[in-house]
Design a protein around this motif. Structure first.
Motif, PDB file in Angstrom:
ATOM      1  N   THR A 223     -25.039  51.345 -18.834  1.00 24.67           N
ATOM      2  CA  THR A 223     -24.463  51.557 -20.067  1.00 24.67           C
ATOM      3  C   THR A 223     -24.639  50.326 -21.228  1.00 24.67           C
ATOM      4  OG1 THR A 223     -22.664  52.749 -19.081  1.00 24.67           O
ATOM      5  CG2 THR A 223     -22.266  52.149 -21.340  1.00 24.67           C
ATOM      6  N   ILE A 224     -25.116  50.539 -22.258  1.00 24.63           N
ATOM      7  CA  ILE A 224     -25.277  49.712 -23.263  1.00 24.63           C
ATOM      8  C   ILE A 224     -24.227  49.942 -24.248  1.00 24.63           C
ATOM      9  CG2 ILE A 224     -26.959  48.629 -25.076  1.00 24.63           C
ATOM     10  CD1 ILE A 224     -29.402  50.246 -23.618  1.00 24.63           C
ATOM     11  N   VAL A 225     -23.494  48.704 -24.536  1.00 25.16           N
ATOM     12  CA  VAL A 225     -22.313  48.634 -25.485  1.00 25.16           C
ATOM     13  C   VAL A 225     -22.669  47.924 -26.527  1.00 25.16           C
ATOM     14  CG1 VAL A 225     -19.842  48.375 -25.686  1.00 25.16           C
ATOM     15  CG2 VAL A 225     -20.778  49.105 -23.466  1.00 25.16           C
ATOM     16  N   THR A 226     -22.311  48.428 -27.740  1.00 28.02           N
ATOM     17  CA  THR A 226     -22.440  47.680 -29.077  1.00 28.02           C
ATOM     18  C   THR A 226     -21.344  47.707 -30.078  1.00 28.02           C
ATOM     19  OG1 THR A 226     -24.741  48.415 -29.049  1.00 28.02           O
ATOM     20  CG2 THR A 226     -23.913  47.585 -31.325  1.00 28.02           C
ATOM     21  N   CYS A 227     -20.806  46.260 -30.161  1.00 31.73           N
ATOM     22  CA  CYS A 227     -19.701  46.515 -31.037  1.00 31.73           C
ATOM     23  C   CYS A 227     -19.965  47.070 -32.522  1.00 31.73           C
ATOM     24  CB  CYS A 227     -19.180  45.016 -31.327  1.00 31.73           C
ATOM     25  SG  CYS A 227     -17.781  44.627 -32.544  1.00 31.73           S
ATOM     26  N   LEU A 228     -19.041  47.818 -32.961  1.00 24.38           N
ATOM     27  CA  LEU A 228     -19.202  48.648 -34.162  1.00 24.38           C
ATOM     28  C   LEU A 228     -18.398  47.777 -35.349  1.00 24.38           C
ATOM     29  CD1 LEU A 228     -19.493  52.340 -33.258  1.00 24.38           C
ATOM     30  CD2 LEU A 228     -21.418  50.579 -34.015  1.00 24.38           C
ATOM     31  N   LYS A 229     -16.913  47.729 -34.767  1.00 24.41           N
ATOM     32  CA  LYS A 229     -15.770  47.263 -35.758  1.00 24.41           C
ATOM     33  C   LYS A 229     -14.547  46.808 -34.971  1.00 24.41           C
ATOM     34  CE  LYS A 229     -13.383  48.165 -40.045  1.00 24.41           C
ATOM     35  NZ  LYS A 229     -14.046  47.504 -40.712  1.00 24.41           N
ATOM     36  N   ARG A 230     -14.224  45.608 -35.481  1.00 19.50           N
ATOM     37  CA  ARG A 230     -13.038  44.879 -34.762  1.00 19.50           C
ATOM     38  C   ARG A 230     -11.733  45.143 -35.358  1.00 19.50           C
ATOM     39  NH1 ARG A 230     -15.523  41.373 -30.993  1.00 19.50           N
ATOM     40  NH2 ARG A 230     -17.699  41.028 -31.335  1.00 19.50           N
ATOM     41  N   PHE A 231     -10.678  45.428 -34.911  1.00 23.51           N
ATOM     42  CA  PHE A 231      -9.523  45.678 -35.400  1.00 23.51           C
ATOM     43  C   PHE A 231      -8.282  44.602 -34.733  1.00 23.51           C
ATOM     44  CE2 PHE A 231     -11.834  49.718 -35.543  1.00 23.51           C
ATOM     45  CZ  PHE A 231     -11.586  49.879 -36.810  1.00 23.51           C
ATOM     46  N   GLY A 232      -8.707  43.439 -34.499  1.00 27.23           N
ATOM     47  CA  GLY A 232      -7.823  42.430 -33.704  1.00 27.23           C
ATOM     48  C   GLY A 232      -7.528  42.753 -32.220  1.00 27.23           C
ATOM     49  N   ARG A 233      -6.483  43.578 -31.912  1.00 27.75           N
ATOM     50  CA  ARG A 233      -6.332  43.823 -30.458  1.00 27.75           C
ATOM     51  C   ARG A 233      -7.212  44.823 -30.015  1.00 27.75           C
ATOM     52  NH1 ARG A 233      -0.533  45.350 -29.702  1.00 27.75           N
ATOM     53  NH2 ARG A 233      -1.346  45.426 -27.603  1.00 27.75           N
ATOM     54  N   TYR A 234      -8.057  45.812 -30.987  1.00 21.76           N
ATOM     55  CA  TYR A 234      -8.751  46.723 -30.554  1.00 21.76           C
ATOM     56  C   TYR A 234     -10.231  46.641 -31.014  1.00 21.76           C
ATOM     57  CZ  TYR A 234      -3.904  48.412 -29.712  1.00 21.76           C
ATOM     58  OH  TYR A 234      -2.728  48.549 -29.249  1.00 21.76           O
ATOM     59  N   THR A 235     -11.201  47.456 -30.278  1.00 24.44           N
ATOM     60  CA  THR A 235     -12.394  47.307 -31.101  1.00 24.44           C
ATOM     61  C   THR A 235     -13.139  48.735 -30.924  1.00 24.44           C
ATOM     62  OG1 THR A 235     -12.776  45.133 -30.094  1.00 24.44           O
ATOM     63  CG2 THR A 235     -14.723  46.268 -30.661  1.00 24.44           C
ATOM     64  N   LEU A 236     -13.731  49.311 -32.098  1.00 28.84           N
ATOM     65  CA  LEU A 236     -14.437  50.193 -32.044  1.00 28.84           C
ATOM     66  C   LEU A 236     -15.895  49.977 -31.561  1.00 28.84           C
ATOM     67  CD1 LEU A 236     -14.848  53.452 -32.835  1.00 28.84           C
ATOM     68  CD2 LEU A 236     -15.805  52.697 -34.828  1.00 28.84           C
ATOM     69  N   VAL A 237     -16.550  50.653 -30.413  1.00 32.93           N
ATOM     70  CA  VAL A 237     -17.675  50.427 -29.710  1.00 32.93           C
ATOM     71  C   VAL A 237     -18.609  51.431 -29.756  1.00 32.93           C
ATOM     72  CG1 VAL A 237     -16.750  48.207 -28.551  1.00 32.93           C
ATOM     73  CG2 VAL A 237     -17.076  50.544 -27.232  1.00 32.93           C
ATOM     74  N   GLU A 238     -19.902  51.011 -29.548  1.00 29.66           N
ATOM     75  CA  GLU A 238     -20.726  52.512 -29.271  1.00 29.66           C
ATOM     76  C   GLU A 238     -21.359  52.168 -28.070  1.00 29.66           C
ATOM     77  OE1 GLU A 238     -24.224  53.478 -32.258  1.00 29.66           O
ATOM     78  OE2 GLU A 238     -25.277  52.165 -30.667  1.00 29.66           O
ATOM     79  N   ALA A 239     -21.472  53.165 -26.964  1.00 31.93           N
ATOM     80  CA  ALA A 239     -21.580  53.206 -25.759  1.00 31.93           C
ATOM     81  C   ALA A 239     -22.988  54.195 -25.216  1.00 31.93           C
ATOM     82  CB  ALA A 239     -20.641  53.516 -24.858  1.00 31.93           C
ATOM     83  N   GLU A 240     -23.915  53.318 -25.217  1.00 32.09           N
ATOM     84  CA  GLU A 240     -25.223  54.274 -24.861  1.00 32.09           C
ATOM     85  C   GLU A 240     -25.549  54.540 -23.363  1.00 32.09           C
ATOM     86  OE1 GLU A 240     -30.289  54.441 -25.513  1.00 32.09           O
ATOM     87  OE2 GLU A 240     -29.010  53.018 -26.569  1.00 32.09           O
ATOM     88  N   LEU A 241     -25.462  55.745 -22.939  1.00 33.40           N
ATOM     89  CA  LEU A 241     -25.764  56.155 -21.558  1.00 33.40           C
ATOM     90  C   LEU A 241     -27.196  56.074 -21.187  1.00 33.40           C
ATOM     91  CD1 LEU A 241     -23.522  59.118 -20.832  1.00 33.40           C
ATOM     92  CD2 LEU A 241     -23.050  56.836 -19.988  1.00 33.40           C
ATOM     93  N   ARG A 242     -27.547  55.199 -20.191  1.00 34.02           N
ATOM     94  CA  ARG A 242     -28.954  55.106 -19.756  1.00 34.02           C
ATOM     95  C   ARG A 242     -29.103  55.814 -18.491  1.00 34.02           C
ATOM     96  NH1 ARG A 242     -31.634  55.774 -23.082  1.00 34.02           N
ATOM     97  NH2 ARG A 242     -33.337  55.314 -21.700  1.00 34.02           N
ATOM     98  N   THR A 243     -27.843  56.136 -17.831  1.00 35.52           N
ATOM     99  CA  THR A 243     -27.606  57.047 -16.615  1.00 35.52           C
ATOM    100  C   THR A 243     -26.497  57.815 -16.795  1.00 35.52           C
ATOM    101  OG1 THR A 243     -26.177  55.199 -15.369  1.00 35.52           O
ATOM    102  CG2 THR A 243     -28.367  55.468 -14.825  1.00 35.52           C
ATOM    103  N   GLY A 244     -26.330  58.796 -16.298  1.00 39.02           N
ATOM    104  CA  GLY A 244     -25.374  60.013 -16.530  1.00 39.02           C
ATOM    105  C   GLY A 244     -24.362  60.225 -15.335  1.00 39.02           C
ATOM    106  N   ARG A 245     -23.742  59.022 -14.780  1.00 42.10           N
ATOM    107  CA  ARG A 245     -22.701  59.081 -13.656  1.00 42.10           C
ATOM    108  C   ARG A 245     -21.267  59.567 -14.294  1.00 42.10           C
ATOM    109  NH1 ARG A 245     -26.980  59.196 -10.551  1.00 42.10           N
ATOM    110  NH2 ARG A 245     -28.058  57.119 -10.503  1.00 42.10           N
ATOM    111  N   THR A 246     -20.467  60.297 -13.284  1.00 38.07           N
ATOM    112  CA  THR A 246     -19.351  60.905 -13.510  1.00 38.07           C
ATOM    113  C   THR A 246     -18.427  59.464 -14.268  1.00 38.07           C
ATOM    114  OG1 THR A 246     -19.261  62.643 -12.142  1.00 38.07           O
ATOM    115  CG2 THR A 246     -17.101  61.886 -12.669  1.00 38.07           C
ATOM    116  N   HIS A 247     -17.810  59.871 -15.215  1.00 40.05           N
ATOM    117  CA  HIS A 247     -16.665  58.880 -15.755  1.00 40.05           C
ATOM    118  C   HIS A 247     -17.335  57.483 -16.205  1.00 40.05           C
ATOM    119  CE1 HIS A 247     -13.088  61.205 -13.976  1.00 40.05           C
ATOM    120  NE2 HIS A 247     -13.803  61.830 -14.810  1.00 40.05           N
ATOM    121  N   GLN A 248     -18.706  57.619 -16.394  1.00 42.13           N
ATOM    122  CA  GLN A 248     -19.351  56.167 -16.273  1.00 42.13           C
ATOM    123  C   GLN A 248     -18.950  55.242 -17.509  1.00 42.13           C
ATOM    124  OE1 GLN A 248     -23.761  56.383 -16.004  1.00 42.13           O
ATOM    125  NE2 GLN A 248     -23.972  54.654 -17.679  1.00 42.13           N
TER     126      GLN A 248
END
Length: 322
Positions: A223-248
């Motif tokens: 999985t490739i994870v990219t930070c989109l926006k920070r909210f202090g205790r929380y973060t909005l991220v983008e997650a790109e699947l390079r494989t397709g496993r259950t609950h990956q």
């Protein structure tokens, strides 16, 4: 509105089930016999179907087959007495026209809401595919090309031709195209962009519920994870699947110390209860973008589904209170 199916409490079954012989048509050619039986034998537990296959009660052209046997057009399939619903039993699946993002003769891509399963089973009577079929009784072929978790919203592909379905399955097996999700995680995500490569293994809890964990004996997952926006205790991220496993995505993020807000399997009960009090009652995971070659023409498609209002509202709340 889509109907969110309740857990099954009982099923109406024929009192005197009998052997059925079915001739396989062109729309079912190439399908695994177990998957075909699950679709045809509505209401029959999968364990009963697999037991019938193993015992040789299910036969193709009078011969025994394995569960992964591929059916061919013209095959004669013997279905043993599996206490099937009565042939004249009225359909109880409420039709629903889900929002369509893209459609042509090969496939339809919908924007699935959170809280509705993609198909019946595992304690629910019906899901997206059954409601879509009920809403389109004239459609000769509608099959899921991939899956989304029940609490995940966003882009879901349904094939309208078997040729398109097989092409899509092959594409996803080869990790072609791009599947991009957005998730709100607990914690201040460390890197702007990070590759998570951890093998994942399925397991069952004592109560029989399916779970996934990071384990050296599991299947490779990326999985490739990219930070989109920070909210202090929380973060909005983008997650790109390079494989397709259950609950990956869910397990990769949780195992990295950043569980998804609202995740009832791998997240924090305390965090989930906090967001519920704020009016946010779902998991914040959304299939936002698909970039794939068209399964029949090869044309590049870029499909997008905006964040649902509930997700947008909670982000606005976090922005005001960070």
């Amino acid at each position: 509105m889509p109907v969110f199916p309740k857990r099954k409490t009982s099923s109406s079954q024929s009192e005197r089930p009998s052997v059925r012989m079915l001739s396989i048509g062109p729309d079912s050619a190439g399908q695994r016999v177990d998957n075909f039986l699950v679709k045809v034998c509505k209401g029959v537990p999968k364990s009963h179907i697999y037991k019938a296959i193993r015992s040789g009660e299910v036969r193709v052209n009078k011969g025994r087959v394995q569960a992964d046997h591929r059916l061919a057009e013209g095959d004669m399939l013997r279905i043993p007495p599996l206490r099937l619903p009565a042939a004249d039993e009225p359909r109880k699946v409420p039709p629903f026209a889900f929002p369509v993002v893209y459609e042509d003769d090969a496939m339809v891509v919908i924007d699935k809401p959170a809280g509705v399963a993609v198909h019946g089973g595992s304690g629910v009577s019906f899901g997206v595919i059954e409601q879509l079929r009920a809403a389109r009784p004239q459609a000769r072929f509608l099959e899921l090309a991939h899956r989304l978790d029940r609490e995940t919203s966003g882009l879901l592909i349904v094939a309208k031709q078997r040729k398109a379905l097989l092409a899509l399955h092959n594409m996803f097996r080869q990790s072609a195209g791009r599947k991009i999700y957005q998730a709100l995680v607990v914690g201040d995500w460390v890197n702007d962009r990070q590759h998570i490569r951890k093998p994942l293994l399925k397991w069952l809890t004592a109560g029989g519920e399916r779970r996934v964990k990071v384990d050296a004996e599991g299947k490779s997952a990326h999985t490739i994870v990219t930070c989109l926006k920070r909210f202090g205790r929380y973060t909005l991220v983008e997650a790109e699947l390079r494989t397709g496993r259950t609950h990956q995505i869910r397990v990769h993020l949780a195992s990295s110390g950043f569980p998804i807000v609202g995740d009832d399997k791998y997240g924090s009960d305390e965090v989930r209860e906090h967001f519920t009090r704020l009016g946010f009652k779902r998991m914040f995971l959304h299939a936002a973008q698909l970039e794939i070659p068209h399964p029949l023409t090869g044309e590049n498609l870029l499909l997008e589904a905006p964040l649902p209002p509930a997700c947008v509202d909670i982000l606005h709340h976090l922005e005001r209170n960070k």
